[in-house]
Design a protein around this motif. Structure first.
Motif, PDB file in Angstrom:
ATOM      1  N   VAL A  16      -8.493 -59.627  58.312  1.00 35.21           N
ATOM      2  CA  VAL A  16      -8.707 -58.992  59.621  1.00 35.21           C
ATOM      3  C   VAL A  16      -9.236 -57.561  59.479  1.00 35.21           C
ATOM      4  O   VAL A  16     -10.398 -57.281  59.743  1.00 35.21           O
ATOM      5  CB  VAL A  16      -7.410 -59.019  60.459  1.00 35.21           C
ATOM      6  CG1 VAL A  16      -7.617 -58.280  61.788  1.00 35.21           C
ATOM      7  CG2 VAL A  16      -6.977 -60.469  60.724  1.00 35.21           C
ATOM      8  N   ASP A  17      -8.392 -56.640  59.049  1.00 33.63           N
ATOM      9  CA  ASP A  17      -8.782 -55.227  59.006  1.00 33.63           C
ATOM     10  C   ASP A  17      -9.753 -54.961  57.865  1.00 33.63           C
ATOM     11  O   ASP A  17      -9.515 -55.337  56.719  1.00 33.63           O
ATOM     12  CB  ASP A  17      -7.537 -54.354  58.865  1.00 33.63           C
ATOM     13  CG  ASP A  17      -6.612 -54.506  60.064  1.00 33.63           C
ATOM     14  OD1 ASP A  17      -7.005 -54.107  61.162  1.00 33.63           O
ATOM     15  OD2 ASP A  17      -5.508 -55.061  59.878  1.00 33.63           O
ATOM     16  N   GLY A  18     -10.871 -54.335  58.194  1.00 31.41           N
ATOM     17  CA  GLY A  18     -11.913 -54.085  57.208  1.00 31.41           C
ATOM     18  C   GLY A  18     -12.863 -55.250  57.042  1.00 31.41           C
ATOM     19  O   GLY A  18     -13.862 -55.147  56.336  1.00 31.41           O
ATOM     20  N   THR A  19     -12.554 -56.364  57.708  1.00 28.46           N
ATOM     21  CA  THR A  19     -13.381 -57.573  57.588  1.00 28.46           C
ATOM     22  C   THR A  19     -13.802 -58.062  58.966  1.00 28.46           C
ATOM     23  O   THR A  19     -14.957 -57.947  59.361  1.00 28.46           O
ATOM     24  CB  THR A  19     -12.613 -58.689  56.853  1.00 28.46           C
ATOM     25  OG1 THR A  19     -12.279 -58.236  55.533  1.00 28.46           O
ATOM     26  CG2 THR A  19     -13.439 -59.968  56.755  1.00 28.46           C
ATOM     27  N   LEU A  20     -12.856 -58.604  59.695  1.00 28.12           N
ATOM     28  CA  LEU A  20     -13.143 -59.161  61.016  1.00 28.12           C
ATOM     29  C   LEU A  20     -13.377 -58.080  62.054  1.00 28.12           C
ATOM     30  O   LEU A  20     -14.145 -58.274  62.994  1.00 28.12           O
ATOM     31  CB  LEU A  20     -11.981 -60.069  61.439  1.00 28.12           C
ATOM     32  CG  LEU A  20     -12.112 -60.849  62.738  1.00 28.12           C
ATOM     33  CD1 LEU A  20     -13.319 -61.779  62.707  1.00 28.12           C
ATOM     34  CD2 LEU A  20     -10.832 -61.641  62.998  1.00 28.12           C
ATOM     35  N   VAL A  21     -12.719 -56.939  61.891  1.00 26.92           N
ATOM     36  CA  VAL A  21     -12.845 -55.851  62.863  1.00 26.92           C
ATOM     37  C   VAL A  21     -13.314 -54.567  62.178  1.00 26.92           C
ATOM     38  O   VAL A  21     -12.999 -54.332  61.007  1.00 26.92           O
ATOM     39  CB  VAL A  21     -11.513 -55.586  63.599  1.00 26.92           C
ATOM     40  CG1 VAL A  21     -11.105 -56.797  64.423  1.00 26.92           C
ATOM     41  CG2 VAL A  21     -10.398 -55.193  62.628  1.00 26.92           C
ATOM     42  N   ARG A  23     -13.588 -50.134  62.287  1.00 22.93           N
ATOM     43  CA  ARG A  23     -12.543 -49.106  62.340  1.00 22.93           C
ATOM     44  C   ARG A  23     -11.880 -49.014  63.705  1.00 22.93           C
ATOM     45  O   ARG A  23     -10.730 -48.596  63.808  1.00 22.93           O
ATOM     46  CB  ARG A  23     -13.132 -47.739  61.965  1.00 22.93           C
ATOM     47  CG  ARG A  23     -13.332 -47.556  60.471  1.00 22.93           C
ATOM     48  CD  ARG A  23     -13.646 -46.104  60.130  1.00 22.93           C
ATOM     49  NE  ARG A  23     -14.902 -45.676  60.702  1.00 22.93           N
ATOM     50  CZ  ARG A  23     -16.057 -45.706  60.076  1.00 22.93           C
ATOM     51  NH1 ARG A  23     -16.118 -46.187  58.839  1.00 22.93           N
ATOM     52  NH2 ARG A  23     -17.163 -45.276  60.656  1.00 22.93           N
ATOM     53  N   THR A  24     -12.586 -49.384  64.769  1.00 25.81           N
ATOM     54  CA  THR A  24     -12.004 -49.331  66.114  1.00 25.81           C
ATOM     55  C   THR A  24     -10.902 -50.360  66.312  1.00 25.81           C
ATOM     56  O   THR A  24     -10.145 -50.295  67.273  1.00 25.81           O
ATOM     57  CB  THR A  24     -13.076 -49.580  67.184  1.00 25.81           C
ATOM     58  OG1 THR A  24     -13.623 -50.902  66.986  1.00 25.81           O
ATOM     59  CG2 THR A  24     -14.182 -48.540  67.112  1.00 25.81           C
ATOM     60  N   ALA A 127       1.752 -43.917  59.605  1.00 27.01           N
ATOM     61  CA  ALA A 127       2.588 -44.655  60.568  1.00 27.01           C
ATOM     62  C   ALA A 127       1.936 -44.686  61.945  1.00 27.01           C
ATOM     63  O   ALA A 127       1.951 -45.717  62.634  1.00 27.01           O
ATOM     64  CB  ALA A 127       3.982 -44.045  60.638  1.00 27.01           C
ATOM     65  N   GLU A 128       1.368 -43.566  62.369  1.00 29.95           N
ATOM     66  CA  GLU A 128       0.714 -43.531  63.679  1.00 29.95           C
ATOM     67  C   GLU A 128      -0.501 -44.451  63.697  1.00 29.95           C
ATOM     68  O   GLU A 128      -0.718 -45.200  64.666  1.00 29.95           O
ATOM     69  CB  GLU A 128       0.288 -42.103  64.025  1.00 29.95           C
ATOM     70  CG  GLU A 128      -0.333 -41.982  65.415  1.00 29.95           C
ATOM     71  CD  GLU A 128      -0.712 -40.553  65.769  1.00 29.95           C
ATOM     72  OE1 GLU A 128      -1.419 -40.373  66.782  1.00 29.95           O
ATOM     73  OE2 GLU A 128      -0.321 -39.624  65.027  1.00 29.95           O
ATOM     74  N   ARG A 129      -1.282 -44.436  62.628  1.00 32.92           N
ATOM     75  CA  ARG A 129      -2.447 -45.327  62.526  1.00 32.92           C
ATOM     76  C   ARG A 129      -1.996 -46.792  62.584  1.00 32.92           C
ATOM     77  O   ARG A 129      -2.588 -47.614  63.271  1.00 32.92           O
ATOM     78  CB  ARG A 129      -3.201 -45.071  61.220  1.00 32.92           C
ATOM     79  CG  ARG A 129      -4.383 -46.029  60.989  1.00 32.92           C
ATOM     80  CD  ARG A 129      -4.729 -46.109  59.506  1.00 32.92           C
ATOM     81  NE  ARG A 129      -5.231 -44.862  58.987  1.00 32.92           N
ATOM     82  CZ  ARG A 129      -6.529 -44.577  58.832  1.00 32.92           C
ATOM     83  NH1 ARG A 129      -7.442 -45.477  59.156  1.00 32.92           N
ATOM     84  NH2 ARG A 129      -6.904 -43.425  58.343  1.00 32.92           N
ATOM     85  N   ALA A 254     -22.992 -57.370  54.933  1.00 31.51           N
ATOM     86  CA  ALA A 254     -23.006 -55.975  55.396  1.00 31.51           C
ATOM     87  C   ALA A 254     -21.570 -55.491  55.624  1.00 31.51           C
ATOM     88  O   ALA A 254     -20.611 -56.260  55.546  1.00 31.51           O
ATOM     89  CB  ALA A 254     -23.826 -55.864  56.678  1.00 31.51           C
ATOM     90  N   SER A 255     -21.411 -54.226  55.903  1.00 32.50           N
ATOM     91  CA  SER A 255     -20.078 -53.656  56.095  1.00 32.50           C
ATOM     92  C   SER A 255     -19.477 -54.082  57.429  1.00 32.50           C
ATOM     93  O   SER A 255     -20.167 -54.609  58.311  1.00 32.50           O
ATOM     94  CB  SER A 255     -20.143 -52.123  56.037  1.00 32.50           C
ATOM     95  OG  SER A 255     -20.637 -51.607  57.265  1.00 32.50           O
ATOM     96  N   ASN A 256     -18.195 -53.813  57.583  1.00 30.15           N
ATOM     97  CA  ASN A 256     -17.525 -54.150  58.842  1.00 30.15           C
ATOM     98  C   ASN A 256     -18.007 -53.270  59.993  1.00 30.15           C
ATOM     99  O   ASN A 256     -17.825 -53.626  61.164  1.00 30.15           O
ATOM    100  CB  ASN A 256     -16.005 -54.050  58.697  1.00 30.15           C
ATOM    101  CG  ASN A 256     -15.517 -52.635  58.391  1.00 30.15           C
ATOM    102  OD1 ASN A 256     -16.164 -51.879  57.676  1.00 30.15           O
ATOM    103  ND2 ASN A 256     -14.353 -52.294  58.915  1.00 30.15           N
ATOM    104  N   GLU A 257     -18.631 -52.150  59.689  1.00 28.33           N
ATOM    105  CA  GLU A 257     -19.200 -51.305  60.753  1.00 28.33           C
ATOM    106  C   GLU A 257     -20.589 -51.778  61.172  1.00 28.33           C
ATOM    107  O   GLU A 257     -21.135 -51.286  62.147  1.00 28.33           O
ATOM    108  CB  GLU A 257     -19.278 -49.848  60.279  1.00 28.33           C
ATOM    109  CG  GLU A 257     -17.936 -49.226  59.941  1.00 28.33           C
ATOM    110  CD  GLU A 257     -16.976 -49.228  61.120  1.00 28.33           C
ATOM    111  OE1 GLU A 257     -17.409 -48.898  62.245  1.00 28.33           O
ATOM    112  OE2 GLU A 257     -15.799 -49.578  60.928  1.00 28.33           O
ATOM    113  N   GLU A 258     -21.132 -52.739  60.425  1.00 22.21           N
ATOM    114  CA  GLU A 258     -22.475 -53.263  60.710  1.00 22.21           C
ATOM    115  C   GLU A 258     -22.438 -54.742  61.080  1.00 22.21           C
ATOM    116  O   GLU A 258     -23.415 -55.457  60.901  1.00 22.21           O
ATOM    117  CB  GLU A 258     -23.362 -53.070  59.473  1.00 22.21           C
ATOM    118  CG  GLU A 258     -23.494 -51.634  59.023  1.00 22.21           C
ATOM    119  CD  GLU A 258     -24.125 -51.508  57.649  1.00 22.21           C
ATOM    120  OE1 GLU A 258     -25.160 -50.814  57.547  1.00 22.21           O
ATOM    121  OE2 GLU A 258     -23.586 -52.092  56.684  1.00 22.21           O
ATOM    122  N   ASP A 259     -21.296 -55.195  61.598  1.00 23.04           N
ATOM    123  CA  ASP A 259     -21.111 -56.601  61.963  1.00 23.04           C
ATOM    124  C   ASP A 259     -21.329 -57.527  60.769  1.00 23.04           C
ATOM    125  O   ASP A 259     -21.868 -58.633  60.901  1.00 23.04           O
ATOM    126  CB  ASP A 259     -22.026 -56.996  63.121  1.00 23.04           C
ATOM    127  CG  ASP A 259     -21.261 -57.168  64.432  1.00 23.04           C
ATOM    128  OD1 ASP A 259     -20.093 -57.594  64.368  1.00 23.04           O
ATOM    129  OD2 ASP A 259     -21.833 -56.885  65.499  1.00 23.04           O
TER     130      ASP A 259
END
Length: 279
Positions: A16-21, A23-24, A127-129, A254-259
């Motif tokens: 999921v994180d860093g892959t499917l989605v 940074r948002t 923790a906040e993140r 491509a990166s997770n920021e580039e879909d």
């Protein structure tokens, strides 16, 4: 590097994180469309994450998920209604020792017990993140005494990435017979039950749905995703993955920021996607 033998593809298992989605932490329209295209072909789509079950809930409706999801890297399997199908906790007699080892390396340690998240400092690193990502707050306790049974994940946290890597190696060397330890982010070391890792998740998915491992595609970006890369017929590393992780994959997108996830599904999966066998 795993091999690609032009097998049909009946299942996709994604981190999921860093892959499917990105940074948002929000799904992109293109990723949603790509998964919808998999559903239309009858191809199984499943997710596995270091997140707790509640931290995956917001993905269910937009992705049309109907099968089990692997939270805590496989420590807990839950259905979309959050019913627990399987739970694998760290041996209680090892938990305190692992936490002490993590702290000895200068990392902060927090724990997940069942579906609950515990910290001893509300201002702990990241923790906040984490609370924004999983969309719930941790329970603050003075210590973890009395909470060491039913722990499904221990997390060591530090912004010194080399320190996290050294801690990972030490925990693996000391406790490999009792736990699985791998970095889910450069700043997170995830420690779980030895059969709660993403490699085992692939195998369990394959058996449950009667899909040969050769027809399973895995997509990820972190060292703990390599465990599922080596067991699947095709593996795809994200462009934001480290060179070490990318070398272990069949393809790099491509990166997770580039879909990059959607691009990988469109380019490598959909041309060979077939329906998974009926249960």
């Amino acid at each position: 590097m795993t091999e690609d033998k032009e097998q049909p593809i009946a299942a996709v298992l994604a981190d999921v994180d860093g892959t499917l989605v990105p940074r948002t932490k929000e799904l992109t329209p293109r990723a949603i469309r790509a998964i919808k295209s998999l559903h239309e072909r009858g191809t199984l789509f499943a997710i596995t994450s270091g997140r707790p079950p509640r931290g995956m809930f917001m993905l269910i409706e937009p992705l049309g998920l109907t099968g089990p999801m692997a939270a805590f890297n496989g420590g807990i399997l839950v259905l979309p209604d959050m019913t627990v199908v399987d739970e694998r906790s760290i041996p209680a007699d090892i938990t305190a020792e692992v936490i002490a080892t993590i702290r000895s390396h200068g990392l902060y340690a927090w724990i997940y017990r069942g579906a609950d998240w515990y910290v001893t400092d509300p201002h702990a690193p990241h923790a906040e993140r984490e609370s924004r990502t999983v969309r719930f707050q941790p329970t603050v306790v003075p210590s973890y005494d009395g909470l060491l049974d039913r722990v499904v994940k221990i997390v060591g946290v530090s912004d010194d990435h080399d320190l996290v890597a050294r801690c990972e190696a030490d925990v693996q060397a000391r406790y490999s017979a009792h736990v699985s330890a791998a970095r889910s982010q450069a700043y997170y070391l995830d420690v779980t039950h030895p059969t709660a890792n993403k490699g085992v998740v692939v195998e369990r998915l394959s058996r449950y749905y009667r899909i040969p491992l050769e027809q399973v595609v895995t997509v990820g970006d972190q060292p703990n995703d390599v465990l599922m890369f080596v067991r699947s017929g095709m593996s795809i590393a994200m462009g934001n993955a480290s060179p070490e992780v990318q070398r272990q994959a069949t393809y790099v997108t491509a990166s997770n920021e580039e879909d990059g996830f959607a691009q990988a599904i469109e380019q490598y999966v959909l041309p060979r996607a077939v329906a998974a066998p009926p249960l």
